[in-house]
Design an enzyme around this catalytic site. Sequence first.
Site, short mmCIF file in Angstrom:
data_model
loop_
_atom_site.label_atom_id
_atom_site.label_comp_id
_atom_site.label_asym_id
_atom_site.label_seq_id
_atom_site.Cartn_x
_atom_site.Cartn_y
_atom_site.Cartn_z
N GLY A 1 0.78 -1.23 0.00
CA GLY A 1 0.00 0.00 0.00
C GLY A 1 0.81 1.28 0.00
O GLY A 1 0.31 2.32 -0.43
N ASP B 1 0.94 -2.72 4.46
CA ASP B 1 2.33 -2.77 4.01
C ASP B 1 3.18 -3.29 5.17
O ASP B 1 2.64 -3.59 6.24
CB ASP B 1 2.81 -1.37 3.57
CG ASP B 1 3.89 -1.45 2.49
OD1 ASP B 1 3.75 -0.81 1.44
OD2 ASP B 1 4.87 -2.20 2.71
N TYR C 1 11.56 -8.69 -13.09
CA TYR C 1 10.24 -8.04 -12.93
C TYR C 1 9.29 -8.53 -14.03
O TYR C 1 8.18 -8.98 -13.76
CB TYR C 1 10.41 -6.53 -13.03
CG TYR C 1 9.14 -5.72 -13.05
CD1 TYR C 1 8.72 -5.10 -14.22
CD2 TYR C 1 8.38 -5.57 -11.91
CE1 TYR C 1 7.56 -4.33 -14.23
CE2 TYR C 1 7.22 -4.82 -11.92
CZ TYR C 1 6.82 -4.20 -13.08
OH TYR C 1 5.66 -3.46 -13.11
C1 VAH Z 1 8.56 0.26 -14.07
N1 VAH Z 1 6.87 1.88 -13.56
O1 VAH Z 1 9.10 1.05 -14.73
C2 VAH Z 1 7.14 0.51 -13.66
C3 VAH Z 1 6.19 -0.14 -14.63
C4 VAH Z 1 5.25 0.11 -16.75
C5 VAH Z 1 6.40 0.30 -16.00
O2 VAH Z 1 6.21 -1.45 -14.59
O3 VAH Z 1 9.10 -0.70 -13.76
#
Ligand code: VAH
Length: 373
Positions: free
Chosen positions: A63, A88, A195
Amino acid sequence: MPVIRMLSRVVSQMQQSPACGCWLLAVPARFLGTLPRQVQSDASFHSVSFSEIDHPRILITGGLGQLGVGLANFLRKRFGKQNVILSDIRKPPNHIFHSGPFIYSDILDYKHLREVVVNNRITWLFHYSALLSAVGETNVSLARAVNITGLHNVLDVAAEHSLRLFVPSSIGAFGPTSPRNPTPDLCIQRPRTIYGVSKVHAELMGEYYCYRYGLDFRCLRYPGIISADTQPGGGTTDYAVQMFHDAAKNGKFECNLKPTTRLPMMYIDDCLRATLEVMEAPADSLSMRTYNISAMSFTPEELAQEVLKHVPEFQMTYNVDSVRQAIADSWPMNLDDSTARKDWGWKHDFDLPELVTTMMNFHGSDTRVAQAN
Ligand code: VAH
């Protein structure tokens, strides 16, 4: 378990037709086979009853990141302050602590997460915990734990308690072999960041739990989000937020991406509205469980040109961060969100001029333009 009680629960479950419309899947997995983590039968007795459907009881994880507080305030306007619980693992600043319910919740602590859901009678969960693209590359094992193991815990708790679950994915779920201009919903996804890999994993696991256990999983691939009053945390699109702060404060900004790096972006209000709209969309209107959403795409150069209209003396310089540049060069330049627009009527409000005017107003630089004229 006495047959009557089991049947009464089956009936009650069947009345809540699962999002993916298959009655059979309305029957909790433990009658169809086991959820990944078998639970004590009484644990879910408190799960969804009719009245709560009218007013979801909402938990937001992660959060205190860039989007959590904005989402909480937005949902509290819609569902009431006490029905939206921000969580969080860090202490909230005063203004957030006093703005509504806030609790400690660590998504890596499965048992505690279950207690939070049960004790607060949660029915909807927005899972915002994640390490973003650039910071994830500096700490892969933490990104793997938070973005993947954390997601598994959230999926299991959501399936066990028949929650409606929102997980944000990202343009980061695409890679250099994905069509970049535009990038459709369904195409090759071979991202080159932990990611990105964790977001593809989230999309696939969420959809698997939907079709296997009837989990009401909904996911949007966010572009870079531009927020006014919250700082981004370790992303590749962060420059587009930072620039407004610096332009308003010092009239200059040093960008860490090349001037011609085109990326899809969106103003936070559009992002939060899309998130609520897909969560409120009737299940049978959803032909997919993961959707692209888009508003605009621009380069640092184009953004600087627009800022110059508000801050005539604004100066932009470049000091390219090779890690972020490599990530940005592997991401979409434009997203195709035609299916979201068709299925649940998604439509953005903010284009580049409105975005810049709104952000510069927020940072109160308008006075300078007046002085200049
Ligand atoms: C990033 N702001 O840059 C995030 C997002 C769409 C980008 O995933 O990692």
